[in-house]
Design an enzyme around this catalytic site. Structure first.
Site, PDB file in Angstrom:
ATOM      1  N   ASP A   1       0.790  -1.237   0.000  1.00  0.00           N
ATOM      2  CA  ASP A   1       0.000   0.000   0.000  1.00  0.00           C
ATOM      3  C   ASP A   1       0.822   1.286   0.000  1.00  0.00           C
ATOM      4  OD1 ASP A   1       0.882   0.171   2.711  1.00  0.00           O
ATOM      5  OD2 ASP A   1      -0.954  -0.796   3.441  1.00  0.00           O
TER       6      ASP A   1
ATOM      7  N   HIS B   1       6.514  -7.969  -1.188  1.00  0.00           N
ATOM      8  CA  HIS B   1       5.441  -8.381  -2.090  1.00  0.00           C
ATOM      9  C   HIS B   1       5.124  -7.321  -3.142  1.00  0.00           C
ATOM     10  CE1 HIS B   1       3.982 -11.536   1.084  1.00  0.00           C
ATOM     11  NE2 HIS B   1       5.086 -11.877   0.481  1.00  0.00           N
TER      12      HIS B   1
ATOM     13  N   CYS C   1       7.050  -6.019 -22.497  1.00  0.00           N
ATOM     14  CA  CYS C   1       8.413  -5.454 -22.584  1.00  0.00           C
ATOM     15  C   CYS C   1       9.077  -5.333 -21.217  1.00  0.00           C
ATOM     16  CB  CYS C   1       8.388  -4.097 -23.299  1.00  0.00           C
ATOM     17  SG  CYS C   1       7.683  -2.757 -22.320  1.00  0.00           S
TER      18      CYS C   1
ATOM     19  N   CYS D   1       0.489  -0.711 -21.943  1.00  0.00           N
ATOM     20  CA  CYS D   1       1.801  -0.057 -22.007  1.00  0.00           C
ATOM     21  C   CYS D   1       1.901   0.680 -23.350  1.00  0.00           C
ATOM     22  CB  CYS D   1       2.855  -1.156 -21.933  1.00  0.00           C
ATOM     23  SG  CYS D   1       4.561  -0.619 -22.141  1.00  0.00           S
TER      24      CYS D   1
ATOM     25  N   GLY E   1       1.742  -7.116  13.014  1.00  0.00           N
ATOM     26  CA  GLY E   1       0.523  -7.244  12.207  1.00  0.00           C
ATOM     27  C   GLY E   1       0.597  -8.230  11.060  1.00  0.00           C
TER      28      GLY E   1
ATOM     29  N   SER F   1       0.012 -12.461  10.102  1.00  0.00           N
ATOM     30  CA  SER F   1      -0.432 -13.776  10.565  1.00  0.00           C
ATOM     31  C   SER F   1       0.710 -14.787  10.475  1.00  0.00           C
ATOM     32  CB  SER F   1      -1.619 -14.253   9.729  1.00  0.00           C
ATOM     33  OG  SER F   1      -1.219 -14.417   8.373  1.00  0.00           O
TER      34      SER F   1
ATOM     35  N   PRO G   1      -2.982  -8.337  17.775  1.00  0.00           N
ATOM     36  CA  PRO G   1      -4.081  -8.615  18.719  1.00  0.00           C
ATOM     37  C   PRO G   1      -4.331 -10.114  18.895  1.00  0.00           C
ATOM     38  CG  PRO G   1      -4.838  -7.246  16.851  1.00  0.00           C
ATOM     39  CD  PRO G   1      -3.444  -7.677  16.547  1.00  0.00           C
ATOM     40  N   GLU G   2      -3.854 -10.923  17.916  1.00  0.00           N
ATOM     41  CA  GLU G   2      -4.078 -12.377  17.964  1.00  0.00           C
ATOM     42  C   GLU G   2      -2.739 -13.095  18.025  1.00  0.00           C
ATOM     43  OE1 GLU G   2      -7.164 -13.564  17.730  1.00  0.00           O
ATOM     44  OE2 GLU G   2      -8.150 -11.668  17.195  1.00  0.00           O
TER      45      GLU G   2
HETATM   46  P1  OAD Z   1      -3.052 -11.469   7.238  1.00  0.00           P
HETATM   47  O1  OAD Z   1      -4.399 -10.958   6.895  1.00  0.00           O
HETATM   48  O2  OAD Z   1      -2.753 -12.884   6.963  1.00  0.00           O
HETATM   49  O3  OAD Z   1      -2.779 -11.226   8.771  1.00  0.00           O
HETATM   50  C1  OAD Z   1      -3.037  -9.977   9.345  1.00  0.00           C
HETATM   51  C2  OAD Z   1      -2.602 -10.036  10.785  1.00  0.00           C
HETATM   52  O4  OAD Z   1      -2.777  -8.744  11.325  1.00  0.00           O
HETATM   53  C3  OAD Z   1      -3.367 -11.021  11.647  1.00  0.00           C
HETATM   54  O5  OAD Z   1      -2.465 -11.798  12.402  1.00  0.00           O
HETATM   55  C4  OAD Z   1      -4.203 -10.109  12.551  1.00  0.00           C
HETATM   56  O6  OAD Z   1      -4.396 -10.666  13.845  1.00  0.00           O
HETATM   57  C5  OAD Z   1      -3.331  -8.887  12.616  1.00  0.00           C
HETATM   58  N1  OAD Z   1      -4.035  -7.623  12.910  1.00  0.00           N
HETATM   59  C6  OAD Z   1      -5.329  -7.286  12.661  1.00  0.00           C
HETATM   60  N2  OAD Z   1      -5.566  -6.030  13.064  1.00  0.00           N
HETATM   61  C7  OAD Z   1      -4.411  -5.554  13.575  1.00  0.00           C
HETATM   62  C8  OAD Z   1      -4.013  -4.322  14.160  1.00  0.00           C
HETATM   63  N3  OAD Z   1      -4.868  -3.302  14.287  1.00  0.00           N
HETATM   64  N4  OAD Z   1      -2.736  -4.190  14.573  1.00  0.00           N
HETATM   65  C9  OAD Z   1      -1.856  -5.212  14.455  1.00  0.00           C
HETATM   66  N5  OAD Z   1      -2.178  -6.406  13.926  1.00  0.00           N
HETATM   67  C10 OAD Z   1      -3.432  -6.570  13.479  1.00  0.00           C
HETATM   68  O7  OAD Z   1      -1.993 -10.491   6.517  1.00  0.00           O
HETATM   69  P2  OAD Z   1      -0.449 -10.743   6.239  1.00  0.00           P
HETATM   70  O8  OAD Z   1       0.186 -11.520   7.320  1.00  0.00           O
HETATM   71  O9  OAD Z   1       0.126  -9.442   5.859  1.00  0.00           O
HETATM   72  O10 OAD Z   1       0.291 -11.646   0.023  1.00  0.00           O
HETATM   73  O11 OAD Z   1      -0.544 -11.645   4.941  1.00  0.00           O
HETATM   74  C11 OAD Z   1       0.612 -12.013   4.273  1.00  0.00           C
HETATM   75  C12 OAD Z   1       0.369 -12.048   2.796  1.00  0.00           C
HETATM   76  O12 OAD Z   1      -0.775 -12.845   2.492  1.00  0.00           O
HETATM   77  C13 OAD Z   1       0.020 -10.711   2.170  1.00  0.00           C
HETATM   78  O13 OAD Z   1       1.155  -9.941   1.878  1.00  0.00           O
HETATM   79  C14 OAD Z   1      -0.688 -11.107   0.925  1.00  0.00           C
HETATM   80  C15 OAD Z   1      -1.574 -12.179   1.500  1.00  0.00           C
HETATM   81  O14 OAD Z   1      -2.041 -13.113   0.600  1.00  0.00           O
HETATM   82  C16 OAD Z   1       0.083 -11.663  -1.295  1.00  0.00           C
HETATM   83  O15 OAD Z   1      -0.918 -11.202  -1.802  1.00  0.00           O
HETATM   84  C17 OAD Z   1       1.201 -12.302  -2.049  1.00  0.00           C
END
Ligand code: OAD
Length: 236
Positions: free
Chosen positions: A102, A117, A128, A145, A184, A186, A211-212
């Site tokens: 983002d 990512h 190209c 393009c 933040g 998973s 939080p989890e």
């Molecule tokens: P996830 O959606 O798998 O995990 C998000 C994590 O953020 C979870 O463990 C939540 O508990 C936690 N969370 C939620 N709210 C929060 C807050 N306010 N503060 C802190 N933590 C919070 O997202 P990612 O781990 O980023 O990849 O996922 C990894 C990758 O999977 C992404 O980059 C994306 C996705 O598919 C691709 O698209 C290649």
């Protein structure tokens, strides 16, 4: 108590590495993937985030990404992003590896950012290979393009390689860090998640903010339960 000990470790650190995931942007209003309301709760990633899906139906994939681009364009960095940007100025060595596409770490002022990512604001030609940054609303999907080839989002999809050098640089930063902050995520998507056990095995002090609980929570030194926008400013 735990937060005080973690704070002392951060204060004493000369080198800090950070891994962030979707949770750090949750409080900027950007949905995560696997929490409640996350994208992969209502969408199949196989239909939207693989090279095969793009080949099958580029317009469908682009509609998903363009909708996300519009919501991300309206999002602002939150107190968690800002705290990480400030931390970078306090330590001699600082590396932030993010799984997020983002651009909110850049917007908050972070400088040494590794985008594991990719970047949703980059468009890349499948013919190209040229790339350009483009934040505008894309009226025609899929966009094209100058060479006539189709543009794709500059993000990493499942089954694709990470950007050149991204994991090598992140690994180097993690194993040489005094403190590794994991914020933040998973920790379900590899190779990024592999940085966490690597840090544990390397004797780096690992602080997780979420939080989890995750699969690695029992192995880290400090698991600080809560939202990043609250915990990070309190920690730093
Ligand atoms: P996830 O959606 O798998 O995990 C998000 C994590 O953020 C979870 O463990 C939540 O508990 C936690 N969370 C939620 N709210 C929060 C807050 N306010 N503060 C802190 N933590 C919070 O997202 P990612 O781990 O980023 O990849 O996922 C990894 C990758 O999977 C992404 O980059 C994306 C996705 O598919 C691709 O698209 C290649």
């Amino acid at each position: 108590m735990k937060i005080k000990q973690a704070r002392d470790a951060v204060r004493a650190a000369k080198s800090i590495a950070v891994l962030t995931g979707a949770g750090v942007s949750a409080e900027s209003g950007i949905p995560t993937f696997r929490s409640n309301g996350g994208y992969w709760k209502t969408h199949r990633f196989e239909d939207l985030a693989t090279p095969e899906a793009f080949k099958r139906d580029p317009k469908f994939v682009w509609e998903f990404y363009e909708e996300r681009r519009r919501s991300m364009a309206a999002a602002k960095p939150n107190a968690g992003h800002v705290a990480l940007a400030e931390l970078e100025w306090r330590v001699p060595t600082f590396t932030l590896a993010t799984q997020n596409i983002d651009g909110l770490h850049d917007a908050a002022g972070s400088r040494n950012v590794i985008k594991l990512h990719g970047d949703i604001w980059v468009l890349r030609c499948v013919a190209c290979g040229r790339e350009r940054e483009d934040r505008s609303r894309l009226e025609v999907l899929p966009p094209r393009c100058g060479c006539g080839g189709m543009l794709r989002p500059g993000v990493v999809w499942f089954g694709e390689m990470l950007p050149d050098g991204a994991m090598t640089r992140s690994t180097e930063a993690v194993v040489t860090a005094d403190v590794f902050l994991v914020v933040g995520t998973s920790a379900r998507v590899f190779p990024a998640a592999g940085l966490i056990p690597l840090a544990v095995q390397s004797g780096v002090t690992v602080v997780e903010i979420n939080p989890e609980a995750t699969d690695f929570s029992s192995e880290v030194n400090y698991m600080l339960k809560g939202p990043a926008a609250e915990i990070l400013p309190a920690l730093l």
